[in-house]
Design an enzyme around this catalytic site. Structure first.
Site, PDB file in Angstrom:
ATOM      1  N   THR A 148      46.679  91.921  20.898  1.00 52.43           N
ATOM      2  CA  THR A 148      46.937  90.865  19.910  1.00 52.43           C
ATOM      3  C   THR A 148      48.261  90.154  20.185  1.00 52.43           C
ATOM      4  OG1 THR A 148      45.732  92.154  18.281  1.00 52.43           O
ATOM      5  CG2 THR A 148      47.154  90.410  17.436  1.00 52.43           C
ATOM      6  N   CYS A 149      49.302  90.908  20.404  1.00 45.98           N
ATOM      7  CA  CYS A 149      50.635  90.319  20.534  1.00 45.98           C
ATOM      8  C   CYS A 149      50.674  89.272  21.644  1.00 45.98           C
ATOM      9  CB  CYS A 149      51.653  91.425  20.798  1.00 45.98           C
ATOM     10  SG  CYS A 149      53.293  90.786  21.100  1.00 45.98           S
ATOM     11  N   THR A 198      54.615  94.699  16.643  1.00 46.64           N
ATOM     12  CA  THR A 198      54.577  95.119  18.038  1.00 46.64           C
ATOM     13  C   THR A 198      55.612  96.202  18.377  1.00 46.64           C
ATOM     14  OG1 THR A 198      53.552  93.135  18.847  1.00 46.64           O
ATOM     15  CG2 THR A 198      55.029  94.247  20.374  1.00 46.64           C
ATOM     16  N   TYR A 258      53.178  86.456   6.379  1.00 43.83           N
ATOM     17  CA  TYR A 258      53.957  85.765   7.401  1.00 43.83           C
ATOM     18  C   TYR A 258      53.089  84.936   8.342  1.00 43.83           C
ATOM     19  CZ  TYR A 258      53.058  89.147  11.200  1.00 43.83           C
ATOM     20  OH  TYR A 258      52.471  89.910  12.173  1.00 43.83           O
ATOM     21  N   ARG A 274      47.312  83.101  -3.606  1.00 46.47           N
ATOM     22  CA  ARG A 274      46.954  83.585  -4.958  1.00 46.47           C
ATOM     23  C   ARG A 274      48.150  84.169  -5.710  1.00 46.47           C
ATOM     24  NH1 ARG A 274      43.865  89.272  -3.499  1.00 46.47           N
ATOM     25  NH2 ARG A 274      45.627  90.039  -2.344  1.00 46.47           N
ATOM     26  N   ALA A 284      35.104 100.782  24.509  1.00 41.95           N
ATOM     27  CA  ALA A 284      34.961 102.239  24.603  1.00 41.95           C
ATOM     28  C   ALA A 284      34.605 102.805  23.241  1.00 41.95           C
ATOM     29  CB  ALA A 284      36.271 102.852  25.084  1.00 41.95           C
ATOM     30  N   GLU A 303      40.063  98.384  27.815  1.00 41.23           N
ATOM     31  CA  GLU A 303      40.334  97.224  26.966  1.00 41.23           C
ATOM     32  C   GLU A 303      39.081  96.353  26.980  1.00 41.23           C
ATOM     33  OE1 GLU A 303      42.567  95.787  24.796  1.00 41.23           O
ATOM     34  OE2 GLU A 303      41.042  94.211  24.799  1.00 41.23           O
ATOM     35  N   ASP A 323      48.536  99.216  14.972  1.00 43.00           N
ATOM     36  CA  ASP A 323      47.930  98.575  13.798  1.00 43.00           C
ATOM     37  C   ASP A 323      46.717  99.331  13.261  1.00 43.00           C
ATOM     38  OD1 ASP A 323      49.824  96.650  14.133  1.00 43.00           O
ATOM     39  OD2 ASP A 323      48.432  94.963  14.311  1.00 43.00           O
TER      40      ASP A 323
HETATM   41  C1  LIG Z   1      49.050  85.685  14.546  1.00 37.91           C
HETATM   42  C2  LIG Z   1      49.846  86.957  14.709  1.00 37.91           C
HETATM   43  C3  LIG Z   1      51.204  86.874  14.896  1.00 37.91           C
HETATM   44  C4  LIG Z   1      51.956  88.032  15.054  1.00 37.91           C
HETATM   45  N1  LIG Z   1      53.305  87.906  15.230  1.00 37.91           N
HETATM   46  C5  LIG Z   1      54.059  89.017  15.380  1.00 37.91           C
HETATM   47  C6  LIG Z   1      55.458  88.917  15.599  1.00 37.91           C
HETATM   48  O1  LIG Z   1      56.018  87.818  15.627  1.00 37.91           O
HETATM   49  N2  LIG Z   1      56.162  90.054  15.785  1.00 37.91           N
HETATM   50  C7  LIG Z   1      55.572  91.298  15.750  1.00 37.91           C
HETATM   51  O2  LIG Z   1      56.240  92.296  15.946  1.00 37.91           O
HETATM   52  N3  LIG Z   1      54.240  91.427  15.538  1.00 37.91           N
HETATM   53  C8  LIG Z   1      53.478  90.319  15.351  1.00 37.91           C
HETATM   54  N4  LIG Z   1      52.121  90.444  15.166  1.00 37.91           N
HETATM   55  C9  LIG Z   1      51.534  91.804  15.072  1.00 37.91           C
HETATM   56  C10 LIG Z   1      51.327  92.409  16.450  1.00 37.91           C
HETATM   57  O3  LIG Z   1      50.559  91.536  17.242  1.00 37.91           O
HETATM   58  C11 LIG Z   1      50.636  93.749  16.309  1.00 37.91           C
HETATM   59  O4  LIG Z   1      51.374  94.556  15.414  1.00 37.91           O
HETATM   60  C12 LIG Z   1      50.513  94.485  17.639  1.00 37.91           C
HETATM   61  O5  LIG Z   1      49.809  93.713  18.569  1.00 37.91           O
HETATM   62  C13 LIG Z   1      49.830  95.838  17.431  1.00 37.91           C
HETATM   63  O6  LIG Z   1      49.623  96.463  18.667  1.00 37.91           O
HETATM   64  P1  LIG Z   1      48.452  97.528  18.843  1.00 37.91           P
HETATM   65  O7  LIG Z   1      48.647  98.127  20.189  1.00 37.91           O
HETATM   66  O8  LIG Z   1      48.375  98.409  17.674  1.00 37.91           O
HETATM   67  O9  LIG Z   1      47.109  96.675  18.804  1.00 37.91           O
HETATM   68  P2  LIG Z   1      46.649  95.358  19.548  1.00 37.91           P
HETATM   69  O10 LIG Z   1      47.771  94.674  20.204  1.00 37.91           O
HETATM   70  O11 LIG Z   1      45.850  94.607  18.557  1.00 37.91           O
HETATM   71  O12 LIG Z   1      45.709  95.908  20.710  1.00 37.91           O
HETATM   72  C14 LIG Z   1      44.483  96.519  20.443  1.00 37.91           C
HETATM   73  C15 LIG Z   1      43.551  96.229  21.597  1.00 37.91           C
HETATM   74  O13 LIG Z   1      42.445  97.087  21.511  1.00 37.91           O
HETATM   75  C16 LIG Z   1      41.300  96.393  21.967  1.00 37.91           C
HETATM   76  N5  LIG Z   1      40.129  97.089  21.436  1.00 37.91           N
HETATM   77  C17 LIG Z   1      39.720  97.182  20.146  1.00 37.91           C
HETATM   78  N6  LIG Z   1      38.655  97.998  20.054  1.00 37.91           N
HETATM   79  C18 LIG Z   1      38.373  98.410  21.301  1.00 37.91           C
HETATM   80  C19 LIG Z   1      37.399  99.288  21.850  1.00 37.91           C
HETATM   81  N7  LIG Z   1      36.504  99.930  21.079  1.00 37.91           N
HETATM   82  N8  LIG Z   1      37.381  99.499  23.178  1.00 37.91           N
HETATM   83  C20 LIG Z   1      38.294  98.885  23.975  1.00 37.91           C
HETATM   84  N9  LIG Z   1      39.249  98.065  23.517  1.00 37.91           N
HETATM   85  C21 LIG Z   1      39.297  97.844  22.194  1.00 37.91           C
HETATM   86  C22 LIG Z   1      41.499  94.986  21.423  1.00 37.91           C
HETATM   87  O14 LIG Z   1      40.767  94.046  22.162  1.00 37.91           O
HETATM   88  C23 LIG Z   1      43.014  94.815  21.594  1.00 37.91           C
HETATM   89  O15 LIG Z   1      43.334  94.178  22.814  1.00 37.91           O
HETATM   90  C24 LIG Z   1      51.328  89.304  15.028  1.00 37.91           C
HETATM   91  C25 LIG Z   1      49.951  89.385  14.840  1.00 37.91           C
HETATM   92  C26 LIG Z   1      49.211  88.230  14.678  1.00 37.91           C
HETATM   93  C27 LIG Z   1      47.731  88.333  14.469  1.00 37.91           C
END
Ligand SMILES: Cc1cc2nc3c(=O)[nH]c(=O)nc-3n(C[C@H](O)[C@H](O)[C@H](O)COP(=O)(O)OP(=O)(O)OC[C@H]3O[C@@H](n4cnc5c(N)ncnc54)[C@H](O)[C@@H]3O)c2cc1C
Length: 462
Positions: free
Chosen positions: A42-43, A314, A180, A201, A115, A35, A306
């Site tokens: 993000t979550c 999440t 949202y 928009r 990574a 990480e 994502d």
């Molecule tokens: C403001 C906001 C509010 C949200 N609210 C909600 C909600 O209420 N309910 C809901 O279900 N979802 C919500 N979401 C969406 C939710 O956060 C994401 O869908 C979820 O976090 C996706 O998980 P993930 O594991 O795909 O990626 P992420 O949680 O984004 O994790 C990816 C990780 O990879 C790391 N990373 C990236 N590239 C590299 C690399 N090359 N090497 C090492 N590490 C790396 C990043 O630092 C990050 O920590 C929200 C998002 C935002 C931005």
């Protein structure tokens, strides 16, 4: 397999990556996970969790005002933004530690490092200047706010990431976007006392949600004092001599605010990761292309969450992680099920939905019934708050199956979670009708709407 350092290496320690790493380690696999920023992703760090905490914070002024009708006299309240930010930081640091220790505790190895791929089995850990190898690689690098380089003055703008940690609360903010995240932040800032303008928009905020809810939410937000300008975009942003930001809108109007937040979409994190060199196929927006089992075109490289731009939530990333584990390590190929996902918008009032909107149902079904209730929730009777709750069931007249449930009002997200079960199970309107109401609740409307308000046959309202 023994020739590799790890059975599985996960890139990205967010919702999906951490779940996959932890469960694979629990199965006895040799797991590494990198990480680059903070475990939790993000979550936990700059999404769902801090957002919901800020939603709670922003609701207090209405609670204080509503208390009067119940006999309470609340002295004038004051709000301290740095306290909220500091307490939020404490909470996410606690969660971050839990995410990391869950992987460590299961026997996985965690790396604080960016990574990138060197080849289909080799990963370079930039922070450690070290290379490791793995039999299977899972990419779960999530996404980030889409920038807007075409906007003159975009360098003055912030995104949701920065909004959580502003040094001080702005007096006035303009938020551009209609999804949202834009809508939730508009309500948060307004609730905290910031003069808020939402610029979008499109013709109505929250596209893809049921139009009834979109319109009612729009009206309610405006009644609260949030300015919403649809069919509008910003043309430029300039810092004025007073240090504030002037924004020219496509309507010709100029706004003067202290912050401009852009929430115009999110992009997958796939850049500078060696994906092209290894030949991992990327889609139009840079998202990783995967098959129904989350496998990329390179058969030992997988992607979830994502970064694949399927459904960006999440619980979906976590579900995809669990399906990946079944497929890759339990010899039980399992496709993620993206159908009938319950979801919420933590607007004020809240939205909770599951299944098809009326418009989507009309497109797919020849004959639908719509059951609709709009009423003042009991808690607003004594508070005097002029806010309606809206509930809607969309039913296939042929099979009687409930196709969609849509709620706008207090606790709508909690209700959507429970409605997800009957809709996922394919239950009928008669099953809803046979269910005893819980009284007095707002949710009882969902099982007491006996007569359809209208029917839509072949696209025509009857
Ligand atoms: C403001 C906001 C509010 C949200 N609210 C909600 C909600 O209420 N309910 C809901 O279900 N979802 C919500 N979401 C969406 C939710 O956060 C994401 O869908 C979820 O976090 C996706 O998980 P993930 O594991 O795909 O990626 P992420 O949680 O984004 O994790 C990816 C990780 O990879 C790391 N990373 C990236 N590239 C590299 C690399 N090359 N090497 C090492 N590490 C790396 C990043 O630092 C990050 O920590 C929200 C998002 C935002 C931005």
């Amino acid at each position: 397999m023994a020739g590799y350092d790890y059975d599985l290496f996960v890139i990205g320690g967010g919702s999906g990556g951490v779940r996959a790493a932890r469960v694979a380690a629990t199965l006895g696999k040799r797991v590494g996970i990198a990480e680059e920023y903070r475990f939790g992703g993000t979550c936990v760090i700059r999404g769902c969790v801090p957002k919901k905490l800020y939603v709670y914070a922003s609701q207090f002024p209405e609670h204080f005002a509503d208390a009067a009708g119940y006999g309470w006299r609340v002295p004038e309240a004051s709000f301290d933004w740095p306290t909220l930010v500091a307490n939020k930081d404490k909470e996410i640091a606690r969660l971050e530690a839990i995410y990391k220790s869950n992987v460590d505790g299961a026997g996985g190895e965690t790396f604080h490092s960016r990574a990138m791929l060197i080849d289909r089995h080799t990963i370079h850990l930039l922070g450690e200047d070290r290379t490791v190898t793995a039999d299977q690689i899972l990419i779960a690098t999530g996404g980030r706010p889409a920038p807007h380089p075409a906007l003159a003055g975009h360098e003055h703008c912030i995104f949701s990431n920065e909004a959580f940690d502003l040094k001080q609360l702005p007096k006035a903010i303009m938020i551009e976007g209609g999804g949202y995240i834009a809508v939730e932040f508009a309500n948060i800032f307004h609730g905290l006392g910031v003069e808020t303008t939402l610029v979008y928009r499109g013709k109505e905020i929250l596209s893809r949600f049921d139009m009834d809810l979109r319109r009612t939410l729009h009206e309610t937000m405006e009644k609260k004092g949030i300015r919403i300008l649809c069919h509008s975009i910003s043309e430029w942003v300039r810092r004025n001599p007073a240090g504030r930001l002037d924004v020219l809108l496509s309507s010709g109007k100029t706004l003067t605010v202290d912050q401009v937040m852009l929430a115009i979409g999110r992009l997958p994190n796939t850049e500078n990761m060696g994906l092209e060199g290894v030949g991992v196929e990327l889609g139009k927006t840079g998202a990783i292309v995967v098959d129904e089992y989350s496998r990329t075109n390179i058969d030992n490289i997988w992607a979830i969450g994502d970064v694949t731009h399927r459904v960006q939530l999440t619980p979906v990333a976590i579900h995809e992680a669990m399906c990946f584990i079944e497929t890759a390590f339990k010899n039980n190929p399992t496709s993620p099920d993206h159908d009938t996902i319950a979801t919420a918008v933590f607007s004020q009032p809240e939205i909770g939905i599951v299944g098809l909107s009326e418009d989507e149902a009309v497109k797919r079904f020849a004959d639908i019934e719509v059951y609709r209730a709009s009423f003042r929730p009991m808690r607003h009777t004594l508070s005097g708050r002029d806010e309606k709750m809206l509930m809607k069931l969309v039913v296939d007249a042929g099979t009687r199956k409930v196709l969609g449930a849509h709620i706008l009002g207090p606790d709508a997200g909690e209700m959507a979670q429970l409605l997800g079960i009957p809709l996922k199970a394919g239950l009928t309107k008669e099953d809803f009708d046979r269910t005893m109401a819980v009284h007095p609740t707002a949710a009882e409307e969902l099982v007491t709407m006996y007569k359809p308000n209208y029917r839509v046959k072949n696209g025509e309202r009857a």
